[in-house]
Write a protein that holds these residues in place. Structure first.
Motif, short mmCIF file in Angstrom:
data_model
loop_
_atom_site.label_atom_id
_atom_site.label_comp_id
_atom_site.label_asym_id
_atom_site.label_seq_id
_atom_site.Cartn_x
_atom_site.Cartn_y
_atom_site.Cartn_z
N VAL A 177 36.24 -21.24 -53.96
CA VAL A 177 36.41 -20.41 -52.73
C VAL A 177 37.24 -19.27 -53.37
CG1 VAL A 177 37.15 -20.22 -50.56
CG2 VAL A 177 35.78 -22.16 -51.12
N TYR A 178 38.46 -19.45 -53.65
CA TYR A 178 39.36 -18.58 -54.05
C TYR A 178 38.85 -17.50 -55.10
CZ TYR A 178 43.59 -19.88 -51.59
OH TYR A 178 44.55 -20.25 -50.64
N HIS A 179 37.96 -17.91 -55.96
CA HIS A 179 37.43 -17.28 -57.09
C HIS A 179 36.40 -16.33 -56.55
CE1 HIS A 179 38.57 -20.07 -60.69
NE2 HIS A 179 39.73 -19.07 -60.43
N ALA A 198 45.90 -15.15 -56.33
CA ALA A 198 46.39 -15.32 -57.57
C ALA A 198 47.85 -16.16 -57.83
CB ALA A 198 46.58 -13.91 -58.33
N GLU A 199 48.70 -15.93 -56.97
CA GLU A 199 50.05 -16.74 -56.89
C GLU A 199 49.64 -18.19 -56.56
OE1 GLU A 199 52.39 -14.68 -54.29
OE2 GLU A 199 53.24 -13.13 -55.93
N ALA A 200 48.78 -18.40 -55.49
CA ALA A 200 48.37 -19.63 -55.21
C ALA A 200 47.88 -20.37 -56.51
CB ALA A 200 47.27 -19.68 -54.02
N LEU A 201 46.95 -19.82 -57.14
CA LEU A 201 46.13 -20.47 -58.15
C LEU A 201 47.33 -20.67 -59.47
CD1 LEU A 201 42.77 -18.61 -58.23
CD2 LEU A 201 43.40 -20.92 -57.50
N GLU A 202 48.01 -19.82 -59.72
CA GLU A 202 49.22 -19.78 -60.74
C GLU A 202 50.07 -20.90 -60.44
OE1 GLU A 202 52.18 -16.70 -63.22
OE2 GLU A 202 51.44 -16.29 -61.34
N ASP A 203 50.61 -20.98 -59.18
CA ASP A 203 51.33 -21.97 -58.88
C ASP A 203 50.93 -23.38 -58.67
OD1 ASP A 203 53.38 -20.03 -59.04
OD2 ASP A 203 53.59 -19.54 -57.05
#
Length: 381
Positions: free
Chosen positions: A194-196, A178-183
């Motif tokens: 892939v993250y989702h 979540a932090e990687a997507l947010e940042d």
């Protein structure tokens, strides 16, 4: 010949003397009710002797004219009373010893110690002996309850340890993604997908664990409610095997269903489905690639049988007795994946089977192990 009048006079004198002695004894017992049992026994014996002696002396005073004869009678009664008191005191000591031994047994029971067998064996008197036996049984029951409580507490601590670890792992992964997507550390479309997907998998894993915890808490609290109906075990096996096929394919495990006749039983279909799913998932999880898991069922007038056999290589004998404990995974423990729970599946299966008045057992067989769910022929009460 003695007339009726004389008989009535003698009886009245004896009764009056006895009543007076009994009243004095009762007052003495009430006044000294908080003292020792030995003193109470002495008063009881003394009262009984005094009542008899008073009655004899009263009757003698009415019937004997000679003062010498009355004196002899009083001397004899007094000597007999003293001898009776001495004998009663000697015999009463054994009763007092039994009381002391019983007090010691109760004291040891109060501090969690076992009453000494020699002490309990020395207690005399039918009522006190029964009380001693009751105390011994109470201690055994308390000891067994204490052992169960310690085992349950150890199981709770182990569960907390497992769950805290298994919950932290997916939560940590979710937070990092979540932090990687947010940042916008991850911004390209394929990686975001892939993250989702991985976040969805972690959420599903958490859902399974929380659902298992909720189910186990209901079982342990006795709040599991069964909806009973006739269950076609063949159809149940087919349904569970079909649902487990994707997991088996991913782990390259072959599934075989063996149905003997048209077995059925009275049970909660959804809960029985859960038992079989847990056992099957556990078997698939521990069977190596290209291994085989067999699900079979049969039934007769005595009850129904559901069995899951795998090729896990067998379970260490030291683990068999703990296999159904909450959170126990044995030496092959590993982080859950693909929805594999927090080590609660076998404990849940055992609880559901017990609610049906059945049981789950496991034995080592050639190349693996076999789990069996046996259900009684009649419906649970």
């Amino acid at each position: 010949m003695i007339g009726w009048y004389d008989v009535l006079v003698v009886a009245a004198a004896a009764a009056s003397a006895g009543a007076a002695g009994g009243a004095l004894g009762r007052l003495a017992l009430r006044a000294l009710r908080h003292r020792s049992i030995q003193l109470a026994l002495t008063i009881v014996v003394l009262t009984a002797v005094a009542v008899v002696a008073a009655a004899i002396i009263a009757v003698g005073a009415l019937m004997l004219v000679s003062g010498h004869a009355l004196a002899v009678l009083m001397a004899g009664v007094t000597a007999s009373a003293l001898a009776g008191l001495a004998v009663a005191a000697a015999l009463g000591r054994s009763v007092v010893r039994s009381s002391t031994d019983l007090q010691e047994a109760v004291r040891r029971l109060g501090v969690g110690e076992a009453p000494e067998a020699q002490t309990l064996a020395g207690i005399t008197g039918a009522e006190w002996a029964r009380l001693a036996a009751d105390l011994d049984r109470a201690h055994r029951s308390l000891a067994e309850a204490s052992l169960r409580e310690r085992a349950l507490e150890a199981s709770r601590r182990e569960l907390v340890s497992w769950v805290s670890h298994d919950l932290r792992t997916p939560l940590a992964g979710l937070r990092a993604m979540a932090e990687a997507l947010e940042d916008q550390v991850v911004a390209d479309g394929p990686t975001v997908l892939v993250y989702h997907r991985q976040m969805r998998i972690e959420v599903e894993r958490l859902t399974v664990m929380i659902d298992d915890l909720f189910e186990l808490s209901r079982i342990n609290a006795g709040a599991l409610r069964l909806t009973l109906a006739t269950v076609d075990l063949g159809a149940l096996v087919d349904e569970v095997v079909a649902a487990a096929a994707p997991l088996a394919n991913r782990r390259r495990v072959h599934l075989i269903a063996e149905i003997d006749g048209s077995p059925s039983t009275i049970a909660d279909s959804a809960q029985l489905n859960r038992v079989l799913r847990n056992l099957l998932a556990n078997a698939i999880w521990h069977t190596p690639d290209d291994g085989t898991v067999t699900v079979s069922t049969s039934g007769d007038a005595t009850g129904a049988l559901l069995a899951v056999g795998d090729e896990c290589g067998g379970i260490p004998e030291s683990d068999l007795s703990r296999l159904f404990d909450v959170g126990f995974r044995g030496n092959r423990a590993r982080s859950p994946e693909d929805g594999h729970g927090a080590g609660l599946g076998l404990a849940i299966a055992t609880g559901i089977a017990a609610a049906h008045r059945g049981r789950v057992a496991v034995t080592n067989v050639s190349g693996g192990c076999r789990f069996e769910v046996r259900l009684p022929g009649d419906s649970p009460a």
